[in-house]
Scaffold this active site. Structure first.
Site, mmCIF file in Angstrom:
data_model
loop_
_atom_site.group_PDB
_atom_site.id
_atom_site.type_symbol
_atom_site.label_atom_id
_atom_site.label_comp_id
_atom_site.label_asym_id
_atom_site.label_seq_id
_atom_site.Cartn_x
_atom_site.Cartn_y
_atom_site.Cartn_z
ATOM 1 N N TYR A 99 -12.584 -2.203 -3.828
ATOM 2 C CA TYR A 99 -13.121 -2.243 -2.464
ATOM 3 C C TYR A 99 -14.651 -2.176 -2.423
ATOM 4 O O TYR A 99 -15.231 -1.803 -1.400
ATOM 5 C CB TYR A 99 -12.521 -1.106 -1.629
ATOM 6 C CG TYR A 99 -11.080 -1.375 -1.222
ATOM 7 C CD1 TYR A 99 -10.754 -2.446 -0.396
ATOM 8 C CD2 TYR A 99 -10.047 -0.559 -1.671
ATOM 9 C CE1 TYR A 99 -9.440 -2.698 -0.022
ATOM 10 C CE2 TYR A 99 -8.727 -0.800 -1.292
ATOM 11 C CZ TYR A 99 -8.435 -1.879 -0.473
ATOM 12 O OH TYR A 99 -7.142 -2.129 -0.097
ATOM 13 N N HIS A 127 -2.098 -5.667 1.576
ATOM 14 C CA HIS A 127 -3.362 -6.372 1.403
ATOM 15 C C HIS A 127 -3.039 -7.779 0.923
ATOM 16 O O HIS A 127 -2.076 -7.967 0.183
ATOM 17 C CB HIS A 127 -4.235 -5.675 0.339
ATOM 18 C CG HIS A 127 -5.374 -6.531 -0.139
ATOM 19 N ND1 HIS A 127 -6.583 -6.561 0.503
ATOM 20 C CD2 HIS A 127 -5.458 -7.417 -1.168
ATOM 21 C CE1 HIS A 127 -7.378 -7.435 -0.119
ATOM 22 N NE2 HIS A 127 -6.729 -7.961 -1.137
ATOM 23 N N ASN A 138 -2.017 0.017 6.867
ATOM 24 C CA ASN A 138 -1.508 -1.260 7.379
ATOM 25 C C ASN A 138 -0.613 -1.993 6.383
ATOM 26 O O ASN A 138 -0.451 -3.201 6.445
ATOM 27 C CB ASN A 138 -2.672 -2.131 7.858
ATOM 28 C CG ASN A 138 -3.628 -2.508 6.742
ATOM 29 O OD1 ASN A 138 -3.452 -2.095 5.599
ATOM 30 N ND2 ASN A 138 -4.634 -3.307 7.056
ATOM 31 N N LYS A 175 0.824 -1.214 0.000
ATOM 32 C CA LYS A 175 0.000 0.000 0.000
ATOM 33 C C LYS A 175 0.861 1.269 0.000
ATOM 34 O O LYS A 175 2.063 1.213 0.263
ATOM 35 C CB LYS A 175 -0.943 -0.046 1.205
ATOM 36 C CG LYS A 175 -1.941 -1.223 1.147
ATOM 37 C CD LYS A 175 -2.948 -1.186 2.292
ATOM 38 C CE LYS A 175 -3.905 -2.376 2.215
ATOM 39 N NZ LYS A 175 -4.962 -2.331 3.258
ATOM 40 N N GLU A 231 -9.208 -10.924 -7.696
ATOM 41 C CA GLU A 231 -8.276 -9.807 -7.500
ATOM 42 C C GLU A 231 -7.103 -9.873 -8.475
ATOM 43 O O GLU A 231 -6.667 -8.840 -8.996
ATOM 44 C CB GLU A 231 -7.791 -9.802 -6.042
ATOM 45 C CG GLU A 231 -8.931 -9.450 -5.085
ATOM 46 C CD GLU A 231 -8.583 -9.584 -3.608
ATOM 47 O OE1 GLU A 231 -9.445 -9.254 -2.777
ATOM 48 O OE2 GLU A 231 -7.448 -10.008 -3.273
ATOM 49 N N PHE A 276 -15.265 3.312 7.233
ATOM 50 C CA PHE A 276 -13.869 3.500 6.826
ATOM 51 C C PHE A 276 -13.686 3.559 5.312
ATOM 52 O O PHE A 276 -12.567 3.739 4.831
ATOM 53 C CB PHE A 276 -12.984 2.399 7.434
ATOM 54 C CG PHE A 276 -13.321 0.988 7.003
ATOM 55 C CD1 PHE A 276 -12.879 0.489 5.785
ATOM 56 C CD2 PHE A 276 -14.073 0.149 7.825
ATOM 57 C CE1 PHE A 276 -13.170 -0.817 5.388
ATOM 58 C CE2 PHE A 276 -14.370 -1.160 7.428
ATOM 59 C CZ PHE A 276 -13.923 -1.640 6.211
ATOM 60 N N ARG A 328 -1.343 -14.451 4.471
ATOM 61 C CA ARG A 328 -2.101 -13.787 5.549
ATOM 62 C C ARG A 328 -1.390 -13.941 6.899
ATOM 63 O O ARG A 328 -1.444 -13.039 7.741
ATOM 64 C CB ARG A 328 -3.536 -14.316 5.591
ATOM 65 C CG ARG A 328 -4.320 -13.834 4.352
ATOM 66 C CD ARG A 328 -5.736 -14.308 4.328
ATOM 67 N NE ARG A 328 -6.572 -13.667 5.326
ATOM 68 C CZ ARG A 328 -7.105 -12.453 5.222
ATOM 69 N NH1 ARG A 328 -6.865 -11.711 4.146
ATOM 70 N NH2 ARG A 328 -7.878 -11.970 6.160
ATOM 71 N N THR A 362 -5.468 -7.479 10.376
ATOM 72 C CA THR A 362 -5.770 -6.154 9.818
ATOM 73 C C THR A 362 -5.387 -5.061 10.800
ATOM 74 O O THR A 362 -4.748 -4.073 10.429
ATOM 75 C CB THR A 362 -7.278 -6.045 9.497
ATOM 76 O OG1 THR A 362 -7.627 -7.092 8.582
ATOM 77 C CG2 THR A 362 -7.615 -4.700 8.874
#
Ligand code: CMP
Length: 142
Positions: free
Chosen positions: A50, A116, A113, A10, A127, A58, A86, A92
């Site tokens: 998203y 993703h 964070n 990100k 995705e 958020f 993950r 998260t």
């Protein structure tokens, strides 16, 4: 089983020069980078990605954040790649993430964070296809 999964570094992590540190963790865990690119999302591309979060409190700040600078998108391949990625990322909420995970070590807020990662085989397929064409992916066929 050998899986492929989708990952984003990100804007917060790109700005803070963490691309190499994060790639190091993927590779050290046996996840192979089989497709990579740096891009900047526009509002429409981020909103599409998203869409499932539309209406959440958020959502709008998330879209603003994700369009605020370049990101790096990648496809990772390896044994149990979806769960493994993950695990490496951590929860998260970085405050709940296990020590030694990317988010515990590098994240600065629940929103910012750093990474993703797809949460299922179905979202990984969706995705990956949202960002990569078949000829951009150098995965061994499984
Ligand atoms: P990710 O799980 O990759 O996709 C949804 C993103 O929304 C998540 O990472 C965070 O960046 C953000 N997010 C999720 N929950 C919250 C929250 N409670 N507050 C702020 N941002 C959030």
């Amino acid at each position: 089983a050998v899986e492929t999964t989708f990952s984003i570094i990100k804007p917060d992590a790109v700005k803070r020069n963490l691309i190499g540190s994060i790639y190091q963790r993927f590779e050290a865990a046996g996840l192979k980078l089989v497709a990579v690119k740096m891009i900047q999302l526009d509002q429409a591309k981020a909103a599409g990605f998203y869409a499932e979060h539309l209406g959440r409190p958020f959502y709008e700040p998330l879209i603003d954040f994700m369009t605020s600078g370049p990101i790096v998108v990648q496809v990772l391949q390896g044994e149990n790649a979806i769960a493994k990625n993950r695990e490496i990322m951590g929860k998260t909420n970085f405050e709940e993430a296990e020590p030694g995970t990317i988010r515990a070590d590098f994240a600065s807020s629940v929103r910012e964070n750093c990474v993703h990662g797809s949460d299922s085989v179905e979202s990984a397929q969706r995705e990956i296809a949202y960002f990569f064409s078949a000829d951009e992916i150098f995965a061994a066929k499984s």
